[in-house]
Design an enzyme around this catalytic site. Structure first.
Site, PDB file in Angstrom:
ATOM      1  N   GLY A   1     -12.238   0.995   3.551  1.00  0.00           N
ATOM      2  CA  GLY A   1     -13.553   0.576   4.006  1.00  0.00           C
ATOM      3  C   GLY A   1     -13.593  -0.892   4.371  1.00  0.00           C
ATOM      4  O   GLY A   1     -14.158  -1.275   5.407  1.00  0.00           O
ATOM      5  N   THR A   2     -12.968  -1.736   3.516  1.00  0.00           N
ATOM      6  CA  THR A   2     -12.991  -3.171   3.806  1.00  0.00           C
ATOM      7  C   THR A   2     -12.144  -3.501   5.026  1.00  0.00           C
ATOM      8  O   THR A   2     -12.474  -4.423   5.783  1.00  0.00           O
ATOM      9  CB  THR A   2     -12.516  -3.973   2.585  1.00  0.00           C
ATOM     10  OG1 THR A   2     -11.312  -3.398   2.057  1.00  0.00           O
ATOM     11  CG2 THR A   2     -13.569  -4.006   1.493  1.00  0.00           C
TER      12      THR A   2
ATOM     13  N   SER B   1     -14.860  -2.397  -2.845  1.00  0.00           N
ATOM     14  CA  SER B   1     -13.942  -1.545  -2.095  1.00  0.00           C
ATOM     15  C   SER B   1     -14.730  -0.395  -1.507  1.00  0.00           C
ATOM     16  O   SER B   1     -15.500   0.265  -2.232  1.00  0.00           O
ATOM     17  CB  SER B   1     -12.835  -0.999  -3.007  1.00  0.00           C
ATOM     18  OG  SER B   1     -12.211   0.143  -2.433  1.00  0.00           O
ATOM     19  N   GLY B   2     -14.557  -0.136  -0.216  1.00  0.00           N
ATOM     20  CA  GLY B   2     -15.276   0.951   0.428  1.00  0.00           C
ATOM     21  C   GLY B   2     -14.859   2.316  -0.077  1.00  0.00           C
ATOM     22  O   GLY B   2     -15.704   3.145  -0.435  1.00  0.00           O
ATOM     23  N   SER B   3     -13.553   2.593  -0.140  1.00  0.00           N
ATOM     24  CA  SER B   3     -13.092   3.909  -0.578  1.00  0.00           C
ATOM     25  C   SER B   3     -13.462   4.150  -2.032  1.00  0.00           C
ATOM     26  O   SER B   3     -13.868   5.266  -2.407  1.00  0.00           O
ATOM     27  CB  SER B   3     -11.587   4.056  -0.366  1.00  0.00           C
ATOM     28  OG  SER B   3     -10.867   3.088  -1.099  1.00  0.00           O
TER      29      SER B   3
END
Length: 347
Positions: free
Chosen positions: A259-260, A91-93
């Site tokens: 982010g994804t 996960s980006g965040s």
């Protein structure tokens, strides 16, 4: 007397998405890799996820990241991501928030200016660039997972909505990508509930019709996510902006653009030939927060052109706290939890 059971947390947010970083109180988990530790937590100790994402300690809109020992010698720490729908491998965040916590806790000492280190996610090694100014973590740039388009502009009939055109990208999970304007949305905060309801109908229809398989991971389950796309603004030669909203589970639109979700959008723009390596896309959420995705390269994986990318954002520290785990509280379920708490096993 029973020992007091507790956990140490750092609550953070990136783009509005709250990530609770578990910094202490959990025993070393079995498993030779972070992925194996994640699988143990998922199968044998899911009580930690439930405790921190359910009443009275949390809400489903949050995420949890557990700091663990890495297996890759290049990584300074590992982390396991927990969300209400389960255990995503990336996960980006959550990566932005975890990298910030690693700096704030001193696992990696802060240095003024840019500095680099690596973390180990269940998906593998993630390289981090961090910008520190006046001892404040101002920006985190992390690698997005290699992303590609699985399905381009298919049409599905959705009861109560009609025919919907969608594409599907993989960027750490499979995302349905849908043009928001075609469904009458401007992607403003007042539309949040209707966006969640609409996304739920579309994902349910896609799930009922078909499944998706990753070129190396194989079957990764039903389509979980939907990303609403606003019109693209061309800001300069290499810079773009678009309003966006990401649906992750029933009733919930992420506070951030994710982010994804941003990586998925980059994959679609490359597929359509509208961006080139070196170009950046800023995705802007319903709450006017944003992430910046940069298209950094392309590689061929079988029949797929895979987009390499980075995601940049800022995480804010909300608090540092001890959570008291009271197993006599009728709202607290200690099943699948106490056997991994260090405070339950005093030396």
């Amino acid at each position: 007397m029973h020992p007091e059971l507790n956990l140490q947390l750092m609550d953070t947010h990136a783009g509005g998405d709250v990530s609770r970083i578990v910094t202490g109180g959990i025993m070393q988990l079995p498993g030779a890799t972070v992925r194996a530790q994640m699988e143990y937590l998922r199968d044998e100790a899911d009580g930690l996820r439930r405790l921190l994402l359910q009443e009275p300690h949390g809400i489903p809109e949050m995420s949890v990241d557990l700091l663990v020992a890495p297996s890759d010698p290049e990584a300074v720490a590992g982390y396991i991501i927990m969300e209400v729908m389960g255990y995503p491998i990336y996960s980006g965040s959550n990566t932005i928030c975890t990298a910030t916590a690693v700096l704030e806790t001193g696992i990696v000492p802060k240095r003024e200016g840019w500095q680099s280190f690596a973390l180990e996610a269940p998906a593998g090694l993630v390289h981090i660039d961090a910008l520190v100014r006046d001892n404040v973590v101002e920006a985190i740039t992390c690698e997005g997972l290699p992303s590609y388009i699985d399905t381009y502009r298919e049409t599905i009939h959705v009861p109560s909505i009609g025919n919907v055109t969608y594409s599907v990208a993989y960027s750490g999970g499979f995302y349905a990508l849908v043009d928001a304007t075609s469904l009458g949305f401007s992607l403003t905060l007042s539309e949040e509930r209707r966006l969640a309801e609409c996304a739920s109908h579309i994902t349910e229809a896609i799930q009922a019709e078909r499944g998706f398989s990753h070129y190396t991971l194989g079957d990764v389950g039903p389509l979980p996510f939907l990303h609403f796309m606003g019109p693209v603004e061309h800001l300069s030669d290499h810079s773009y902006r678009s309003r966006s909203a990401t649906y992750v589970h029933p009733g919930v639109i992420c506070r951030s653009t994710t982010g994804t979700g941003t990586s998925a959008r980059l994959a679609l723009m490359h597929y359509e030939g509208t961006i080139n390596p070196g170009d950046r896309l800023e995705t802007v959420s319903l709450r006017e927060t944003g992430f910046i995705g940069e298209f950094t390269g392309i590689r061929q994986e079988g029949s797929h052109q895979v987009v390499e990318n980075t995601i940049t954002g800022k995480s804010y520290v909300l608090n540092r706290s001890d959570i008291i785990v009271n197993c006599e509280d009728p709202l607290v379920d200690c099943g699948g939890l106490t056997h991994i708490l260090t405070s339950a096993h005093p030396e």
